[in-house]
Each structure stands twice: as structure tokens, then as C-alpha cells.
Design a protein around this motif. Sequence first.
Motif, mmCIF file in Angstrom:
data_model
loop_
_atom_site.group_PDB
_atom_site.id
_atom_site.type_symbol
_atom_site.label_atom_id
_atom_site.label_comp_id
_atom_site.label_asym_id
_atom_site.label_seq_id
_atom_site.Cartn_x
_atom_site.Cartn_y
_atom_site.Cartn_z
ATOM 1 N N CYS A 236 52.329 35.892 39.485
ATOM 2 C CA CYS A 236 51.244 35.313 38.535
ATOM 3 C C CYS A 236 51.871 34.199 37.639
ATOM 4 O O CYS A 236 51.161 33.229 37.414
ATOM 5 C CB CYS A 236 50.565 36.387 37.756
ATOM 6 S SG CYS A 236 49.454 37.263 38.669
ATOM 7 N N GLY A 241 45.395 28.002 38.760
ATOM 8 C CA GLY A 241 44.169 28.621 38.698
ATOM 9 C C GLY A 241 44.005 29.588 39.711
ATOM 10 O O GLY A 241 42.941 30.252 39.692
ATOM 11 N N GLY A 244 43.931 33.513 39.961
ATOM 12 C CA GLY A 244 42.631 34.610 39.577
ATOM 13 C C GLY A 244 41.869 35.068 40.696
ATOM 14 O O GLY A 244 41.378 36.022 40.747
ATOM 15 N N LEU A 245 41.746 34.169 41.723
ATOM 16 C CA LEU A 245 41.161 34.556 43.023
ATOM 17 C C LEU A 245 41.828 35.499 43.776
ATOM 18 O O LEU A 245 41.177 36.515 44.214
ATOM 19 C CB LEU A 245 40.655 33.258 43.949
ATOM 20 C CG LEU A 245 39.934 33.711 45.208
ATOM 21 C CD1 LEU A 245 38.524 34.057 44.957
ATOM 22 C CD2 LEU A 245 39.623 32.222 46.090
ATOM 23 N N MET A 247 43.798 37.870 42.298
ATOM 24 C CA MET A 247 43.978 38.948 41.626
ATOM 25 C C MET A 247 42.512 39.705 41.760
ATOM 26 O O MET A 247 42.533 40.913 41.740
ATOM 27 C CB MET A 247 44.119 38.724 40.036
ATOM 28 C CG MET A 247 45.455 37.991 39.764
ATOM 29 S SD MET A 247 46.949 39.299 40.169
ATOM 30 C CE MET A 247 46.542 40.490 39.005
ATOM 31 N N LEU A 248 41.371 38.961 41.886
ATOM 32 C CA LEU A 248 40.025 39.543 42.090
ATOM 33 C C LEU A 248 40.043 40.304 43.499
ATOM 34 O O LEU A 248 39.678 41.156 43.512
ATOM 35 C CB LEU A 248 38.868 38.283 41.945
ATOM 36 C CG LEU A 248 37.537 38.670 42.327
ATOM 37 C CD1 LEU A 248 37.094 39.822 41.543
ATOM 38 C CD2 LEU A 248 36.916 37.434 42.447
ATOM 39 N N SER A 251 41.725 43.353 43.175
ATOM 40 C CA SER A 251 40.941 44.527 42.514
ATOM 41 C C SER A 251 39.958 45.062 43.428
ATOM 42 O O SER A 251 39.533 46.112 43.224
ATOM 43 C CB SER A 251 40.400 43.927 41.240
ATOM 44 O OG SER A 251 39.263 42.917 41.573
#
Length: 254
Positions: A236, A241, A244-245, A247-248, A251
Motif C-alpha cells: 500500500c 489511488g 483503495g479499489l 483493498m475494497l 475486503s
Amino acid sequence: MLRHNSLPPFIHPSLVHSEFSMEPLINCINLVHMISGEMKGNRKLFWRNVRMECERLCDEGPTLSKWELLAAMQALAIYIIIRLDDGETEYNGFDSLLIAAVTVVAQKLTENDIAGNFSLDGSWEDWLFEESRRRLSVVYKVFNMLFYFNPAEMCNLPMDLVLAPLPAKKQLWEAGNEAVWKSESQREGEVQAEFGLTNSGDLVKLGENNGGTALVHTSITANNPARTTANWEEWCEGMDGFGGLVMLAASMVV
């Protein structure tokens, strides 16, 4: 998205002003500017033009250059994101046409003879094209995680990988010209570390087998010594930017 002169992290700013033919993307940017205003009726006109763009891409897709194909897939990704944000309306009820356009363009873009040289000792132009394709692949795979998206099945991955390969480091991606990219690539060395996301939510380090075709990987988990050299935190830190996608997505699979 595309407001205040910003671009999503799967589109490199240099492509908008490049010498390559990026007409589908330029058309998309102009259309998005159309719906950024307050004038009543903009949405209806926007989706009417998107429909015409999709019809054109279905017809002309097989004859487009590799840069036009890339631009088309970038534009279609933006249209899909806006479609998801809008929900179903009386103006955007042509999902099948949108998916058909993605399928036509993706089939051509994934042909082997279109692929460029992704190594850091190659040209910035080739690297930028391949990195853009990789980032688009992640975007479309995430679409398939959110809803059933048939074209995503064209992505050929081992069964235990959800997203791969993950985007390159921020310093390489955000290089504004070939000189800066060369400088950053020299810091990286000739070989880029490549990563993927497994269906268990683990970060894995990718490699190539001796045949050069199949992906092999070593899991980077708490039980694996490789964690000392690479982990989520380290990955990370070097990400823009787009991280973030990813990491989403991680999850969503754990």
C-alpha cells in the motif's frame, strides 16, 4: 470522476494529450463534462450519446488500433461506473448493448499480438500500454465481484486468484514522461515485483514458471517467511489511488 480536470487512476493523464488516437476516451471525457452542468436534460442527452458510442464500438471494434481499443475500454469502464451510480432510469436502459460493446472491444484487446513489452528495460510507451491494460483488467474483475459481468470471464487467471497482476508502483505510474519513468525504473531494477489477490484475501507474490506462460506464486501470509519482504502495508505504501479499489476487493473476499 473526470471533474476538476481529474482522471480515475486507471487512466494515465498523458494519454489524453498523446499523439496516439484516443478518440473513444476523448469522446467520453466530453460527454462526462456534459452532465457536470446543471442544465436540465443533460442526462438524457448524455445517455443518448453513450448509446451511439456503444453502437459505433460494436461496429468498428475489430478495426480499431490498439490505442483506440485501450481508449474504448477505458471509456466503457467510465460509462459502467456512471450507470451504476445513476441506477436504472428511462434513459440508460441498454445494458445489453453496453456489455456487447465491452465484449467486442475486449476480445480484440486481449489478442496476443497486441501485447507490448512490459519490462522496465523496454520503452515507456509499451510499459504504459501494458500497465493501462492491467489496471483495466482489475477494474473489470471488480465489476464482476459486484454483479455478474460476463465479459470478465475472458480474464484467464488460476482458480485461486481473484485479481492479478496488481498495479505497478505509484512512482512508475505517475511518471509524466519517459525520462522520469526511466529514472524511476532504474531505481526499481530490471525486474518488477508483481502481486496478486487470492480468493482467500491473501496478498501473493507472482512469478513465472520455466515455460514462461503459467503464473506461480508464493503466499505472503503470517506463516510464510516471505512476509518479511512484502506485505499489505508495504504494498500500500507504494501504491497510488488505485490501491483503495484493491483493498475494497480484498475486503469482499474475506
